[in-house]
Design a protein around this motif. Sequence first.
Motif, PDB file in Angstrom:
ATOM      1  N   GLY A 233       0.820  -1.205   0.000  1.00 45.09           N
ATOM      2  CA  GLY A 233       0.000   0.000   0.000  1.00 45.09           C
ATOM      3  C   GLY A 233       0.854   1.256   0.000  1.00 45.09           C
ATOM      4  O   GLY A 233       0.565   2.220  -0.725  1.00 45.09           O
ATOM      5  N   ILE A 234       1.917   1.253   0.801  1.00 40.30           N
ATOM      6  CA  ILE A 234       2.845   2.393   0.822  1.00 40.30           C
ATOM      7  C   ILE A 234       3.512   2.553  -0.541  1.00 40.30           C
ATOM      8  O   ILE A 234       3.663   3.666  -1.053  1.00 40.30           O
ATOM      9  N   PHE A 235       3.906   1.427  -1.143  1.00 45.09           N
ATOM     10  CA  PHE A 235       4.545   1.452  -2.463  1.00 45.09           C
ATOM     11  C   PHE A 235       3.597   2.025  -3.519  1.00 45.09           C
ATOM     12  O   PHE A 235       4.004   2.806  -4.389  1.00 45.09           O
ATOM     13  N   ILE A 236       2.318   1.655  -3.452  1.00 46.09           N
ATOM     14  CA  ILE A 236       1.321   2.171  -4.396  1.00 46.09           C
ATOM     15  C   ILE A 236       1.191   3.691  -4.253  1.00 46.09           C
ATOM     16  O   ILE A 236       1.144   4.423  -5.244  1.00 46.09           O
ATOM     17  N   GLY A 237       1.121   4.165  -3.002  1.00 43.50           N
ATOM     18  CA  GLY A 237       1.035   5.603  -2.774  1.00 43.50           C
ATOM     19  C   GLY A 237       2.266   6.335  -3.272  1.00 43.50           C
ATOM     20  O   GLY A 237       2.170   7.420  -3.855  1.00 43.50           O
ATOM     21  N   PHE A 238       3.434   5.720  -3.060  1.00 44.32           N
ATOM     22  CA  PHE A 238       4.690   6.313  -3.532  1.00 44.32           C
ATOM     23  C   PHE A 238       4.711   6.417  -5.056  1.00 44.32           C
ATOM     24  O   PHE A 238       5.068   7.460  -5.618  1.00 44.32           O
ATOM     25  N   CYS A 239       4.316   5.348  -5.734  1.00 42.55           N
ATOM     26  CA  CYS A 239       4.269   5.354  -7.200  1.00 42.55           C
ATOM     27  C   CYS A 239       3.266   6.392  -7.711  1.00 42.55           C
ATOM     28  O   CYS A 239       3.528   7.086  -8.698  1.00 42.55           O
ATOM     29  N   ALA A 240       2.122   6.490  -7.040  1.00 47.14           N
ATOM     30  CA  ALA A 240       1.101   7.452  -7.465  1.00 47.14           C
ATOM     31  C   ALA A 240       1.619   8.879  -7.359  1.00 47.14           C
ATOM     32  O   ALA A 240       1.442   9.688  -8.282  1.00 47.14           O
ATOM     33  N   ALA A 241       2.266   9.199  -6.232  1.00 41.14           N
ATOM     34  CA  ALA A 241       2.798  10.557  -6.042  1.00 41.14           C
ATOM     35  C   ALA A 241       3.867  10.876  -7.080  1.00 41.14           C
ATOM     36  O   ALA A 241       3.857  11.947  -7.697  1.00 41.14           O
ATOM     37  N   LEU A 242       4.783   9.942  -7.304  1.00 41.68           N
ATOM     38  CA  LEU A 242       5.845  10.158  -8.285  1.00 41.68           C
ATOM     39  C   LEU A 242       5.284  10.270  -9.698  1.00 41.68           C
ATOM     40  O   LEU A 242       5.701  11.122 -10.486  1.00 41.68           O
ATOM     41  N   ALA A 243       4.336   9.395 -10.036  1.00 43.99           N
ATOM     42  CA  ALA A 243       3.775   9.382 -11.385  1.00 43.99           C
ATOM     43  C   ALA A 243       3.049  10.687 -11.689  1.00 43.99           C
ATOM     44  O   ALA A 243       3.210  11.257 -12.775  1.00 43.99           O
ATOM     45  N   HIS A 244       2.246  11.170 -10.752  1.00 45.35           N
ATOM     46  CA  HIS A 244       1.518  12.418 -10.987  1.00 45.35           C
ATOM     47  C   HIS A 244       2.473  13.605 -11.077  1.00 45.35           C
ATOM     48  O   HIS A 244       2.245  14.542 -11.851  1.00 45.35           O
ATOM     49  N   ASN A 245       3.544  13.570 -10.288  1.00 45.23           N
ATOM     50  CA  ASN A 245       4.536  14.629 -10.364  1.00 45.23           C
ATOM     51  C   ASN A 245       5.208  14.639 -11.736  1.00 45.23           C
ATOM     52  O   ASN A 245       5.369  15.691 -12.362  1.00 45.23           O
ATOM     53  N   ALA A 246       5.610  13.449 -12.218  1.00 43.66           N
ATOM     54  CA  ALA A 246       6.246  13.349 -13.533  1.00 43.66           C
ATOM     55  C   ALA A 246       5.272  13.742 -14.639  1.00 43.66           C
ATOM     56  O   ALA A 246       5.651  14.412 -15.610  1.00 43.66           O
ATOM     57  N   PHE A 247       4.017  13.347 -14.495  1.00 44.21           N
ATOM     58  CA  PHE A 247       2.983  13.665 -15.487  1.00 44.21           C
ATOM     59  C   PHE A 247       2.794  15.174 -15.602  1.00 44.21           C
ATOM     60  O   PHE A 247       2.724  15.735 -16.704  1.00 44.21           O
TER      61      PHE A 247
END
Length: 325
Positions: A233-247
Amino acid sequence: MPSSRSLLTRGSSLSAPVRGALYMTAASFLFAVMNGAIRLLGDGWGNALDGGTGESMHPFQIAFFRNLFALAFMLPWLMHHGRVALYTQRLHMHFWRAGVGLIAMLTWFSAIAYLPLAEAVALNFTAPLFATAGAALVLGEVVRARRWTATIVGFVGMLIILRPGFTEFTPVMTLPVIAACFMACSVLIVKSLSRTEQPAAVVLYMNLLLTPLSLVPALFVWRWPTLTELALGIFIGFCAALAHNAFTRAFKLADASAILPLDYARLPFVAILGFVLFAEVPDVWTWVGAAVIAGAAIYIAQREARIARVRPTLQVSAEAPKNRP
């Protein structure tokens, strides 16, 4: 062998469009990885790894963990913007956006849990098509024959994947399409908000509101996660934050029509993950339908970008004082 300083210099010397393309590719990869992790939780992998019964985690609870931990990773950014980002003239519209976004997220996470990954992602590519139709019907934007034709062609691509009448059709196959429809509604609300709100406020309220809102449906299906599930769950949140930032960075650095094709790299990325993790092999119709949908969406984005470039020129020429003979 080049030093780290020279490598950094080379990276900083890249043009803005190239950096935008790299950010968009990174976002596509991170979204694909996030979808794979969501599927692992939905399949009960984390529970089984900790010696449990292999009980799956409900998509609603996964959505809450995604929002909770993504918000935690974004807190430094939110604190950087401070109280200025809290100013809004249309708080009710932020609630509408969060509500629509929550429905989109719940249906999308359910689609990932119950459908082959590549098929779900391919069907979800229809979001820009719904947004184009909604912009014309709801916001009153002028959409001419070429974009309407491209939109219709894109929906034909959706039918190629679903193939109603030629393959067994189940209600769960509509989940990524429903999610795409609500994602498009969220885009339309953002378009409306952008007329009066600062971008930081739009991002801030979405993240602040989604977390408590997603807790409500999660409580109806709640069970305490194991340590591995919590880590996922923490990994999913981390990926989501990074992905939206990169997007977001990608769209700041390059024209949308130039980098949008790279957003569709999600399909090959997620197809590889689906094969490696779940032994899923997309059929040829999924690839053909996805290509039709992506082609239509890319054409629409290019037409919108061309119109956006022409419109200011027309406005300036209309407002310029005319020379008298």
